[in-house]
Design a protein around this motif. Structure first.
Motif, short mmCIF file in Angstrom:
data_model
loop_
_atom_site.label_atom_id
_atom_site.label_comp_id
_atom_site.label_asym_id
_atom_site.label_seq_id
_atom_site.Cartn_x
_atom_site.Cartn_y
_atom_site.Cartn_z
N THR A 3 0.82 -1.10 -0.08
CA THR A 3 0.14 0.28 0.09
C THR A 3 0.86 1.16 0.02
O THR A 3 2.03 1.16 0.55
N VAL A 4 0.32 2.26 -0.29
CA VAL A 4 1.05 3.62 -0.49
C VAL A 4 0.94 4.21 0.70
O VAL A 4 0.08 4.48 1.33
N PHE A 9 -0.21 11.82 1.02
CA PHE A 9 -1.57 12.67 0.69
C PHE A 9 -1.79 13.34 2.11
O PHE A 9 -3.11 13.76 2.32
N LYS A 10 -0.87 13.85 2.81
CA LYS A 10 -1.19 14.43 3.97
C LYS A 10 -1.75 15.74 3.50
O LYS A 10 -2.83 15.98 4.38
N HIS A 15 -6.82 18.41 4.87
CA HIS A 15 -7.73 19.67 4.21
C HIS A 15 -8.86 19.89 5.36
O HIS A 15 -9.64 19.07 5.94
N LYS A 16 -8.94 21.18 5.52
CA LYS A 16 -9.91 21.41 6.81
C LYS A 16 -11.26 21.29 6.59
O LYS A 16 -12.32 21.27 7.27
N GLY A 17 -11.72 21.40 5.05
CA GLY A 17 -12.87 20.67 4.69
C GLY A 17 -13.42 19.40 4.24
O GLY A 17 -14.35 19.27 3.53
N SER A 95 -2.12 21.52 -4.72
CA SER A 95 -2.33 22.88 -4.06
C SER A 95 -3.37 23.53 -4.62
O SER A 95 -4.18 24.45 -3.89
N TYR A 96 -3.87 23.28 -5.82
CA TYR A 96 -5.27 23.68 -6.05
C TYR A 96 -6.59 23.58 -5.26
O TYR A 96 -7.59 24.14 -4.80
N LEU A 97 -6.32 22.15 -4.88
CA LEU A 97 -7.45 21.52 -4.15
C LEU A 97 -7.37 21.77 -2.88
O LEU A 97 -8.48 22.24 -1.92
#
Length: 529
Positions: A3-4, A9-10, A15-17, A95-97
């Motif tokens: 598994t990765v 993916f931290k 992500h706050k939302g 960065s966009y997400l």
């Protein structure tokens, strides 16, 4: 199973939302609140995909690295892209997400068999894409979710558009698969099918290396436990013919054939909606209810009823719904080894037999060929039927060489003594425009006879052009229908059409240079220099 590490993916997981594995009702609420879709009279939500209403094969790339370089069948389908391009674009998308108010996260499985399933996760910019993933993949139980460690990850950012000159892509849209990092990166396209098909491509890479044949087919099982597979390209009747009230559905599109038997790769169905009606396809029609996702289907403003005949957005209208929306299914979606394998083709030349029994070598030849006639309505710009060949009935999704899958099929046919039939649901009595489409009642009768073993010992005759063994009698089908040439008034015209099709088979098969001589000789008997 490697598994990765989730640390890569931290930024997404913290992500706050971020919304983890939301229930179907909560996802539906999010879709409506965010204005991503509308509620229809069926209870399904309808979303539009904008510019991209289908897959974008020219924008799909595989990262060329030391992990997969010697395994991938590089070419026009599996186009290479370098690691630096992928890494840079990945950082841009993350960065966009990060700046988005919300991010939707799904963890689950690809594969119904616990021994061979692949744990996956999907990060979505859109709630409706996350609902699509929730319905299309196998959902984990609460207990499984606590310990599930994803092996492969999809990161989907439809609103992020690439700059081809800067990012090294073909257009603003991109579907990039890294087998080294075990990531699928999707951007610039809102078509949800890219999520489903990218994971299918991943499974077509992983499963053969784990002694499992991955297949683009539907599957069902009879009351006696007999299993049947149905292969066929768009327009051949795969979905219609595998939906049988007397047999339970295992799945309608993607399966694995392991040492233990058949299992569905998916947890849902992604059905075409064009001209859908309750009369013609009641199972699909009735399955589209709350929790389902309609793509690009025209909806009446007042009644909110879907108009499945309206192609204003696209002819490729779709519905995604979970398997449990169909009554007659196998749960879990696993079964034994196939007794019968059906290759479906819609031959517009009207020269292929309506049914023929294949030897193992013929089965491998026709599996590699993947022939049908592309009909009007199956692809934009197609107005007259065109002969088309798609290796293993799924060429766009095969990272490995087609011979890999064909050899595995041949071995399994031998090992489990599966009977293979080629069934032509196309034209009879003449080519397209002269003859008529084979009656569905006749096709159903032929398939029923094949599934019941009634054609295993029946007398056959060999077609002089294609070399196929044609049964001389099938219950419920007039004998004269079984021999194509007998249905034509103009016998000379038949010979011309049949020989022309035979040569198209030969021309297409030249690319399979690694095929054995036995398989090459299993094609049409007619050959002209």
């Amino acid at each position: 199973m490697n598994t990765v590490k989730q640390s890569i993916f931290k930024d997404l997981l913290e992500h706050k939302g971020i919304q983890h594995n939301l229930s179907v009702p909560r996802l539906a609420e999010q879709i409506l609140e965010r204005g991503e879709g509308i509620l229809t009279a069926t209870g399904a939500v309808r979303a539009e995909t904008g510019k991209y209403t289908g897959r974008s094969p020219k924008d799909r790339f595989i990262v060329r690295d030391e992990v997969c370089e010697d395994l991938i069948d590089w070419g026009s389908v599996n186009k290479p892209i370098n690691e630096d391009v992928f890494n840079t674009l990945y950082e841009k998308v993350v960065s966009y997400l990060k700046d988005k108010e919300k991010l939707f996260h799904f963890k689950g499985y690809a594969g119904a068999d616990a021994k061979y399933r692949v744990p996956i996760q999907v990060f979505n910019e859109y709630a409706w894409h996350n609902l699509f993933a929730t319905q299309m993949f196998v959902r984990p139980s609460k207990e499984e979710l606590q310990t599930l460690e994803p092996e492969f990850t999809v990161v989907s950012a439809p609103s992020f558009k690439a700059d081809p000159k800067v990012d090294g892509t073909n257009s603003e849209a991109f579907v990039l698969i890294s087998f080294k990092k075990k990531i699928v990166l999707i951007g610039g396209t809102e078509y949800a099918g890219e999520i489903k098909k990218s994971i299918f491509s991943v499974m077509n890479y992983l499963l053969p290396q784990r002694e499992v044949l991955s297949m683009h087919c539907s599957a069902n099982v009879g009351q006696e436990g007999d299993v049947a597979l149905f292969f066929g390209l768009s327009g051949t009747g795969k979905t219609t013919l595998s939906a049988d009230p007397y047999r339970r559905l295992i799945g309608d599109d993607e399966h694995g054939w392991s040492p233990n038997g058949i299992f569905n790769i998916e947890g849902g169905c992604y059905a075409k909606c064009i001209n859908l009606s309750q009369e013609k396809e009641p199972q699909i029609y009735n399955a589209i209810r709350f929790g389902s996702v309609l793509e690009n289907v025209v909806i009446d403003d007042k009644s909110r009823n879907p108009d499945y005949d309206d192609t204003s957005f696209t002819e490729n209208t779709r519905a995604a719904y979970p398997l449990e929306n169909i009554d007659n299914i196998v749960t879990p979606s696993i079964a034994g080894h196939p007794n019968t394998i059906i290759f479906l083709t819609a031959d517009a030349s009207g020269t292929l037999p309506p049914i023929s029994k294949l030897t193992k070598e013929q089965a491998m030849y026709h599996f590699l060929s993947g022939y049908t006639s592309k009909l009007a309505g199956t692809e934009r710009g197609v107005t007259d039927p065109q002969a088309t060949f798609s290796a293993c009935f799924g060429s766009p999704f095969l990272p490995l060489a087609p011979s890999t899958y064909a050899e595995m099929l041949g071995e399994k046919i031998d090992q489990f003594n599966s009977n293979v039939f080629l069934v032509n649901t196309g034209w009879t009595g003449g080519a397209y425009g002269v003859g008529e489409r084979m009656k569905l009642s006749y096709t159903r009768a032929m398939i029923h006879a094949a599934l019941e073993g009634e054609l295993n010992t029946v007398e056959t005759t060999q077609d002089e052009i294609f070399g196929l063994s044609i049964p001389l009698n099938v219950p419920g089908v007039p004998d004269e229908v079984l021999i194509p040439k007998n249905t034509w008034t103009d016998k000379k015209a038949y010979d011309i059409e049949a020989k022309a099709l035979a040569m198209k088979f030969h021309k297409n098969f030249k690319k399979f240079t690694n095929a054995s001589q036995d398989i090459k000789q299993a094609g049409p008997l007619y050959y002209s220099e």
